[in-house]
Design a protein around this motif. Structure first.
Motif, PDB file in Angstrom:
ATOM      1  N   ILE A  87       0.775  -1.078  -0.121  1.00 47.28           N
ATOM      2  CA  ILE A  87       0.198   0.065   0.031  1.00 47.28           C
ATOM      3  C   ILE A  87       0.979   1.361  -0.150  1.00 47.28           C
ATOM      4  N   VAL A  88       1.882   1.327   0.723  1.00 48.70           N
ATOM      5  CA  VAL A  88       2.833   2.396   0.772  1.00 48.70           C
ATOM      6  C   VAL A  88       3.282   2.794  -0.480  1.00 48.70           C
ATOM      7  N   TYR A  89       3.837   1.605  -1.260  1.00 53.39           N
ATOM      8  CA  TYR A  89       4.544   2.045  -2.487  1.00 53.39           C
ATOM      9  C   TYR A  89       3.360   2.513  -3.308  1.00 53.39           C
ATOM     10  N   LYS A  90       2.296   2.151  -3.476  1.00 56.31           N
ATOM     11  CA  LYS A  90       1.079   2.817  -4.198  1.00 56.31           C
ATOM     12  C   LYS A  90       0.793   4.022  -4.078  1.00 56.31           C
ATOM     13  N   ILE A  91       0.890   4.422  -2.616  1.00 54.12           N
ATOM     14  CA  ILE A  91       0.617   6.043  -2.469  1.00 54.12           C
ATOM     15  C   ILE A  91       1.653   6.674  -2.671  1.00 54.12           C
ATOM     16  N   PHE A 252      13.485  -0.043   2.502  1.00 59.22           N
ATOM     17  CA  PHE A 252      12.718  -0.235   0.787  1.00 59.22           C
ATOM     18  C   PHE A 252      13.531  -1.401   0.605  1.00 59.22           C
ATOM     19  N   ASP A 253      12.544  -2.267  -0.176  1.00 62.24           N
ATOM     20  CA  ASP A 253      13.034  -3.363  -0.908  1.00 62.24           C
ATOM     21  C   ASP A 253      13.927  -3.029  -2.145  1.00 62.24           C
ATOM     22  N   LYS A 254      14.869  -3.851  -2.323  1.00 60.83           N
ATOM     23  CA  LYS A 254      15.869  -3.492  -3.648  1.00 60.83           C
ATOM     24  C   LYS A 254      14.956  -3.466  -5.015  1.00 60.83           C
ATOM     25  N   ASP A 255      14.147  -3.836  -5.075  1.00 59.08           N
ATOM     26  CA  ASP A 255      13.135  -3.893  -6.310  1.00 59.08           C
ATOM     27  C   ASP A 255      12.252  -2.581  -6.373  1.00 59.08           C
ATOM     28  N   ILE A 256      12.513  -1.676  -5.780  1.00 58.40           N
ATOM     29  CA  ILE A 256      11.598  -0.529  -5.732  1.00 58.40           C
ATOM     30  C   ILE A 256      12.071   0.232  -6.708  1.00 58.40           C
ATOM     31  N   ASP A 257      11.213   0.960  -7.311  1.00 60.96           N
ATOM     32  CA  ASP A 257      11.614   1.791  -8.385  1.00 60.96           C
ATOM     33  C   ASP A 257      11.205   3.248  -7.704  1.00 60.96           C
ATOM     34  N   PHE A 258      12.382   3.959  -7.713  1.00 62.36           N
ATOM     35  CA  PHE A 258      11.862   5.209  -7.057  1.00 62.36           C
ATOM     36  C   PHE A 258      11.872   6.403  -7.817  1.00 62.36           C
ATOM     37  N   SER A 259      11.675   6.364  -9.318  1.00 62.24           N
ATOM     38  CA  SER A 259      11.712   7.331 -10.187  1.00 62.24           C
ATOM     39  C   SER A 259      10.432   8.356  -9.989  1.00 62.24           C
ATOM     40  N   LYS A 260       9.300   7.426  -9.631  1.00 67.77           N
ATOM     41  CA  LYS A 260       7.899   8.066  -9.280  1.00 67.77           C
ATOM     42  C   LYS A 260       7.636   8.858  -7.861  1.00 67.77           C
ATOM     43  N   MET A 261       8.799   8.533  -7.127  1.00 67.08           N
ATOM     44  CA  MET A 261       8.461   8.945  -5.684  1.00 67.08           C
ATOM     45  C   MET A 261       8.913  10.212  -5.319  1.00 67.08           C
ATOM     46  N   LEU A 262       8.430  10.859  -4.277  1.00 66.58           N
ATOM     47  CA  LEU A 262       9.093  12.140  -3.619  1.00 66.58           C
ATOM     48  C   LEU A 262       9.899  11.590  -2.678  1.00 66.58           C
ATOM     49  N   ILE A 263      11.146  11.518  -3.112  1.00 65.96           N
ATOM     50  CA  ILE A 263      12.247  11.083  -2.027  1.00 65.96           C
ATOM     51  C   ILE A 263      13.449  11.752  -2.188  1.00 65.96           C
ATOM     52  N   ASN A 264      14.300  11.768  -1.165  1.00 66.12           N
ATOM     53  CA  ASN A 264      15.403  12.507  -1.122  1.00 66.12           C
ATOM     54  C   ASN A 264      16.535  11.481  -1.341  1.00 66.12           C
ATOM     55  N   PHE A 271      21.981  -1.675   1.604  1.00 64.77           N
ATOM     56  CA  PHE A 271      22.610  -2.926   2.461  1.00 64.77           C
ATOM     57  C   PHE A 271      22.394  -4.063   1.818  1.00 64.77           C
ATOM     58  N   GLN A 272      22.537  -5.498   2.090  1.00 60.59           N
ATOM     59  CA  GLN A 272      22.511  -6.440   1.327  1.00 60.59           C
ATOM     60  C   GLN A 272      21.401  -6.589   0.532  1.00 60.59           C
ATOM     61  N   ASN A 273      20.133  -6.447   1.198  1.00 68.94           N
ATOM     62  CA  ASN A 273      18.703  -6.861   0.145  1.00 68.94           C
ATOM     63  C   ASN A 273      17.721  -5.677   0.384  1.00 68.94           C
ATOM     64  N   PHE A 274      18.140  -4.476   0.774  1.00 69.25           N
ATOM     65  CA  PHE A 274      17.239  -3.446   1.070  1.00 69.25           C
ATOM     66  C   PHE A 274      18.052  -2.120   1.008  1.00 69.25           C
ATOM     67  N   TYR A 275      17.150  -1.047   0.889  1.00 69.51           N
ATOM     68  CA  TYR A 275      17.621   0.411   1.070  1.00 69.51           C
ATOM     69  C   TYR A 275      17.459   0.807   2.382  1.00 69.51           C
ATOM     70  N   TYR A 276      18.182   1.482   3.261  1.00 73.91           N
ATOM     71  CA  TYR A 276      17.868   2.225   4.516  1.00 73.91           C
ATOM     72  C   TYR A 276      17.803   3.664   4.286  1.00 73.91           C
ATOM     73  N   TYR A 277      16.443   4.340   4.528  1.00 75.60           N
ATOM     74  CA  TYR A 277      16.288   5.779   4.260  1.00 75.60           C
ATOM     75  C   TYR A 277      16.371   6.191   5.628  1.00 75.60           C
ATOM     76  N   ASP A 278      17.538   7.171   5.817  1.00 74.70           N
ATOM     77  CA  ASP A 278      17.678   7.810   6.886  1.00 74.70           C
ATOM     78  C   ASP A 278      18.832   8.811   6.750  1.00 74.70           C
ATOM     79  N   GLN A 279      18.445  10.204   7.296  1.00 81.38           N
ATOM     80  CA  GLN A 279      19.346  11.068   7.116  1.00 81.38           C
ATOM     81  C   GLN A 279      20.314  10.969   7.917  1.00 81.38           C
ATOM     82  N   ASN A 280      20.432  10.119   8.838  1.00 81.13           N
ATOM     83  CA  ASN A 280      21.917   9.930   9.742  1.00 81.13           C
ATOM     84  C   ASN A 280      22.711   8.835   8.985  1.00 81.13           C
TER      85      ASN A 280
END
Length: 285
Positions: A87-91, A252-264, A271-280
């Motif tokens: 659901i989060v990806y859809k939003i 975020f899963d490694k298979d995520i497409d970030f092109s349509k997302m409002l993300i920095n 990391f090994q099989n995912f992305y960690y989204y954190d300013q730190n």
């Protein structure tokens, strides 16, 4: 006495720094009417309800288990890996939602935080969020995605208070006295959770949570997903003083497409099989 003085001086310092940054960015994005009724409603009132926006909640979310409660926190949370089917990806890739965010926060509006949240009525724990308050970071969007129907646990909001530029941006100062609330009480609305609905609010406006029912001892719970968005430029300055704004603790899963997302993307760490989204945890991407 020394402890009180330190607290007092810190509150004054925080308000001075926050007010300068908030005015710099938020006043440049004051109410400007656009050719979109929903965006204009959000800008005017500080809240917007999208009815029956998410279909097939049960198929998307399944049965969430293993909720975690930290200390005496009223809410229980669940850490979830965001995948393409979620659901989060859809939003986050929804053109309408992204258009609302950019028109409200500005073109640099980005995702800060995602939380799966559960609150049970008449919990033995309490929260300061039950008192009227505004979040002390200026304009910021929170999206509530309701996973179930719940009439006893909800959010109250005072319409049009989102347009206020506050005098005090300390944590203590952001708690509102009853005398001031009475001036706006005729604009009170209740955001009642309905499965599949979405509520969008500006947390700069006066709001509070209703988490207890003193008359009826009912067994009721509210489950929802909370998404938080802020101006990238504003949050990058505020986050030097506070950890309550800016990208943090999202997976975020490694298979995520970030092109349509409002993300920095600057704050995506691989990391090994995912992305960690954190300013730190900064890594080029």
């Amino acid at each position: 006495m020394i402890k009180y003085l330190k607290s007092y001086l810190y509150d004054k310092y925080q308000t001075f720094k926050f007010k300068k940054i908030i005015n710099k960015y938020d006043k440049n994005n004051n109410f400007v009417s656009v050719q979109n009724d929903e965006i204009n409603k959000l800008k005017k009132n500080g809240f917007l309800i999208l009815e029956d926006y998410i279909k097939d909640i049960d198929n998307d979310i399944g049965n969430i288990k293993n909720w975690k409660q930290f200390g005496k926190s009223l809410k229980k949370i669940k850490n979830v890996l965001i995948t393409r089917n979620s659901i989060v990806y859809k939003i986050l890739t929804d053109e309408k939602i992204n258009n609302i965010i950019k028109n409200y926060l500005g073109s640099d509006g980005v995702l800060d935080y995602v939380e799966f949240q559960k609150i049970e009525i008449n919990s033995s724990y309490k929260s300061i969020s039950e008192n009227w308050h505004y979040d002390n970071v200026g304009k910021r969007i929170k999206i509530f995605i309701y996973l179930n129907n719940c009439e006893k646990i909800f959010t109250k909001y005072l319409a049009e208070t989102n347009q206020i530029f506050h005098e005090d941006y300390s944590i203590k100062g952001s708690r509102i006295k009853k005398k001031l609330i009475k001036r706006f009480i005729d604009k009170e609305v209740s955001l009642i959770p309905k499965k599949g609905n979405i509520s969008i609010i500006d947390t700069n406006g006066y709001h509070r949570g209703v988490f207890s029912d003193k008359i009826n001892s009912v067994n009721e719970k509210r489950e929802m997903i909370v998404l938080e968005f802020s101006s990238k430029n504003k949050s990058s300055e505020l986050s030097k003083i506070s950890n309550d704004i800016g990208p943090r603790f999202v997976f975020f899963d490694k298979d995520i497409d970030f092109s349509k997302m409002l993300i920095n993307k600057h704050f995506l760490t691989e990391f090994q099989n995912f992305y960690y989204y954190d300013q730190n945890y900064v890594n080029s991407f």
